[in-house]
Scaffold this active site. Sequence first.
Site, PDB file in Angstrom:
ATOM      1  N   ASP A  84       0.825  -1.209   0.000  1.00  0.00           N
ATOM      2  CA  ASP A  84       0.000   0.000   0.000  1.00  0.00           C
ATOM      3  C   ASP A  84       0.859   1.259   0.000  1.00  0.00           C
ATOM      4  O   ASP A  84       2.058   1.230   0.277  1.00  0.00           O
ATOM      5  CB  ASP A  84      -0.947   0.008   1.201  1.00  0.00           C
ATOM      6  N   GLU A 142      -0.642  -1.870   5.211  1.00  0.00           N
ATOM      7  CA  GLU A 142       0.219  -1.802   6.396  1.00  0.00           C
ATOM      8  C   GLU A 142       0.108  -0.448   7.077  1.00  0.00           C
ATOM      9  O   GLU A 142       0.259  -0.350   8.291  1.00  0.00           O
ATOM     10  CB  GLU A 142       1.675  -2.066   5.993  1.00  0.00           C
ATOM     11  N   GLU A 143      -0.157   0.590   6.305  1.00  0.00           N
ATOM     12  CA  GLU A 143      -0.079   1.951   6.817  1.00  0.00           C
ATOM     13  C   GLU A 143      -1.263   2.370   7.677  1.00  0.00           C
ATOM     14  O   GLU A 143      -1.148   3.327   8.449  1.00  0.00           O
ATOM     15  CB  GLU A 143       0.056   2.946   5.648  1.00  0.00           C
ATOM     16  N   ARG A 181      18.051  -7.006  14.552  1.00  0.00           N
ATOM     17  CA  ARG A 181      18.061  -6.929  16.013  1.00  0.00           C
ATOM     18  C   ARG A 181      17.106  -7.970  16.555  1.00  0.00           C
ATOM     19  O   ARG A 181      15.969  -8.079  16.082  1.00  0.00           O
ATOM     20  CB  ARG A 181      17.642  -5.541  16.506  1.00  0.00           C
ATOM     21  N   HIS A 368       7.833   8.705   4.505  1.00  0.00           N
ATOM     22  CA  HIS A 368       6.600   9.491   4.595  1.00  0.00           C
ATOM     23  C   HIS A 368       6.827  10.958   4.231  1.00  0.00           C
ATOM     24  O   HIS A 368       5.962  11.799   4.470  1.00  0.00           O
ATOM     25  CB  HIS A 368       5.948   9.382   5.984  1.00  0.00           C
TER      26      HIS A 368
END
Length: 400
Positions: A84, A142-143, A181, A368
């Site tokens: 998306d 996802e956003e 990580r 963004h």
Amino acid sequence: MNELQKKLSKRLSEREDEIIKLRRHMHEYPELSFQEEKTAQYIADFYRGKDCVVQTNFGDGYGILVDIQGGMPGPSLAIRADFDALPIQEEAEVSFASKNPGVMHACGHDAHTAYMLVLADTLIELKNELPGRVRIIHQPAEETPPGGALGMVKAGCLEGYDHVIGAHVLTSFETGKVAYREGEVMSGRTTFKVVLHGKSGHGSMPHDANDTIVAASQFVTALQTIVSRRVNPFDMVAVTIGSFDGKGSANVIKDTVELVGDVRIMTEDSRELVDREFKKLLAGICDAFGITYELDYVHDYPVLVNDSALTEMIARATREANFDRVTEVFRCDQLTPSEDFAYYAEEKPSSFIFIGATKKGNDFYPHHHPKFVIDEECLLISAQVMGNAALHYLFNGVDN
């Protein structure tokens, strides 16, 4: 496995131009979360006629599952990429800029999908030489909370699969760097909207009104004391007011103000603490000013927790592969943005890694941003690193 790894890497290198072409096409035609109808069709069309099983319209949106069955028994692995875009007007000076006004791939999901399409196709070509099975998860939305991952998980996208891996390109890391990580790696998030209701009045007679502007201003200031005076200094918490809607006239005391913002945390204990203190402050200030409030306070994306063994396996496999373009594999700090990949990690041992996407020495725009651009060398690196991780997992499991 080493010979197959070399074959996969070589084949991906040969198709680098194709990956770039796919990425640029998707960049030109971005679609917002839960509205990605044409993007989903583009992805589904790519797999048409290929030796795999494809499910479309999976989950709450336009999710796509692609199943690749290996030629030998073995473990099962899911690999996820999102597709998306964001409600941003593009300002990047590229020849393939967005053709959809007000919508832009300003986070790199077009890159994720492009590399994943060619990686999946290459795995399909080599499937008879693979043990086990691979599921490619093309995930929408996802956003935008609640996030496409949640619907995919609830619909059963992980049933029968043991582990999940994913990657995100990051412009804050140099091209060639691969970061990982274990444990808590990306923050969880809560979003909120507060509407304060007071009593309007004339600016010359404030004593006859209950001023929501003053109350809201006090709340915004007091809210920051949660982080400075209630949270352990060693814990990561950020509280943001992103919108203060109190527009009115110079001499009119506002009767309604709306505040919108979010909370980022790195432990669920911190989420509970902020929840409690936020509501306590809001109720107290409104009571003191004689006003009422409406609160919409929604916990959405969880903290993203990487499985230690799987993450260390990916890091080790990446180092041992000695890819020409990978200059460093390193353990990164925790990252404060949130990711709905966290929903997969709540269900199955998972690992989410990061691929650098800015040429060394270049300035970059953050994700963004309307001028966000990536170094397209990160596409091949992503495909090779993720493909190598998949092969290592299928042949050796997590602990070998």
